[in-house]
Write a protein that holds these residues in place. Structure first.
Motif, PDB file in Angstrom:
ATOM      1  N   ASN A  59      65.515   7.955  40.883  1.00 38.75           N
ATOM      2  CA  ASN A  59      65.200   8.477  41.790  1.00 38.75           C
ATOM      3  C   ASN A  59      63.664   6.681  42.560  1.00 38.75           C
ATOM      4  O   ASN A  59      63.402   6.237  41.917  1.00 38.75           O
TER       5      ASN A  59
ATOM      6  N   LYS B  84      57.853   8.381  37.889  1.00 41.12           N
ATOM      7  CA  LYS B  84      56.876   7.684  38.057  1.00 41.12           C
ATOM      8  C   LYS B  84      56.288   7.502  36.437  1.00 41.12           C
ATOM      9  O   LYS B  84      56.176   6.944  35.925  1.00 41.12           O
TER      10      LYS B  84
ATOM     11  N   THR C 226      59.178  11.846  43.022  1.00 40.52           N
ATOM     12  CA  THR C 226      58.273  10.659  42.346  1.00 40.52           C
ATOM     13  C   THR C 226      56.899  10.883  41.394  1.00 40.52           C
ATOM     14  O   THR C 226      57.196   9.860  41.098  1.00 40.52           O
TER      15      THR C 226
ATOM     16  N   LYS D  62      62.177   5.715  44.551  1.00 37.31           N
ATOM     17  CA  LYS D  62      61.076   5.473  44.882  1.00 37.31           C
ATOM     18  C   LYS D  62      60.592   5.427  43.957  1.00 37.31           C
ATOM     19  O   LYS D  62      58.561   5.433  44.320  1.00 37.31           O
ATOM     20  N   ALA D  63      60.361   5.523  43.103  1.00 35.44           N
ATOM     21  CA  ALA D  63      59.502   5.713  41.380  1.00 35.44           C
ATOM     22  C   ALA D  63      59.219   4.253  41.911  1.00 35.44           C
ATOM     23  O   ALA D  63      58.317   4.134  40.815  1.00 35.44           O
TER      24      ALA D  63
END
Length: 350
Positions: free
Chosen positions: A300, A288, A284, A302-303
């Protein structure tokens, strides 16, 4: 013919000598410090800087030193693997190359060792772990077209309604044929298998107005200098041109979605560290950092997405595209890359 044979042997010896020298003296761009090594062959540029600041730094604190080499040249990789002495461990690849060369150039991935949370399972293949999402988009010079900008691939291929110079990357894989077929009226869900004849008939319409480029840096420079009025572009390179003063617009009608993957080189000498590097790159934090500073989508989920409007202006998604996103068929490309490349090269040089 005998002379050409000698030259061919000389080239092979030169490549093998180069590989031996690399094995003995290390790779370019090596990170400082000791620890367990891992060698990553990637594309370089802005992404490499972000990887170094985040993923490599985190691994360094765990005692793993990342050395890098770019560009990620498949011919050199092939020579390494065939010589049974690869010095690279992780290779930044296209998904279709990872599919086509799985088990020959690349190791099969042990997904029990990969942190797969947030990854798109449809992008995970036997030898490739997704690391980045992006799109081929139509980018144009606002100063050229003012209040009458292009709105579709059909406009890109229409030099009568939209005069001006076009820019296209000189590789079959860079969506020239797909966009030509879309411009010619082929429905997105009928795009594959590619109809070469129909694609080149449309490409012929811009042949005299087109400049071809071999590197992302050339693409950025062409957009920045005004050398081209429209570009079948990588969004990261268009964004770089805007940062340097270019006045560009983006068309999000039928963007071609693609993704990149990470692979482990067949016979890689540092496979434990290779898995650690892959997990750090898809983690992450690193993901990000990429979406916050470059116009790409994270592999990903979640980033999340960027909050920077300037970067976001070059990021395609389903909302901007209004449901017109075209997803590249990587299975088709895995089977047909060589033939598609032969056809493309013949057309460019014809």
């Amino acid at each position: 013919m005998r002379r050409n044979g000698r030259l061919g042997k000389a080239l092979v010896l030169a490549v093998l000598l180069g590989l031996t020298m690399t094995a003995c003296f290390g790779t370019a761009g090596s990170s400082a410090g000791g620890g367990k090594p891992v060698v990553f062959s990637n594309t370089g540029g802005a992404l490499e800087k972000l990887f170094k600041q985040n993923a490599y730094a985190d691994l360094s604190r765990k005692g793993i030193t990342v050395s890098t080499e770019s560009p990620n040249n498949e011919a050199k990789l092939t020579a390494m693997v065939r010589g049974s002495k690869p010095t690279w461990d992780v290779y930044y690849s296209t998904p279709y190359a990872a599919m086509a060369k799985c088990g020959t150039l690349f190791e099969k991935i042990d997904y029990s060792r990969i942190h797969t949370g947030g990854l798109d399972k449809s992008q995970m293949t036997d030898c490739g772990v997704p690391v980045l999402n992006s799109y081929f988009v139509l980018v144009y010079n606002k100063d050229t077209y003012k209040s009458h900008p292009p709105r579709s691939w059909a406009d890109f291929y229409d030099t009568k309604k939209f005069p001006g110079t076009r820019g296209v990357m000189n590789f079959a894989k860079d969506a020239g044929m797909e966009t030509a077929l879309l411009a010619g009226g082929v429905p997105a869900d009928k795009l594959y298998p590619l109809d070469y004849d129909k694609a080149f008939a449309t490409l012929d319409k811009i042949r005299k107005n087109t400049r071809f480029y071999d590197t992302g840096a050339q693409q950025t420079q062409a957009l920045q200098s005004g050398e081209v009025d429209m570009m079948l572009a990588w969004p990261g390179r268009a964004y770089d041109a805007v940062k340097n003063g270019a006045n560009l617009g983006v068309v999000f009608n039928q963007p071609i979605k693609y993704h990149d993957v990470l692979t482990i080189v067949k016979g890689a000498p540092h496979q434990d560290q290779a898995y650690a590097l892959i997990n750090s790159l898809i983690g992450t934090k690193n993901q990000k950092a990429v979406v916050d500073q470059q116009p790409y989508g994270a592999a990903n989920s979640k980033a999340g997405k960027t909050s920077d409007a300037a970067i976001g202006a070059f990021v395609a998604d389903d909302t901007k595209a209004k449901g017109t996103v075209v997803v590249r068929d990587n299975a088709w490309w895995a089977k047909n890359l060589d033939e598609a490349t032969r056809r493309w090269t013949k057309w460019v040089n014809g």
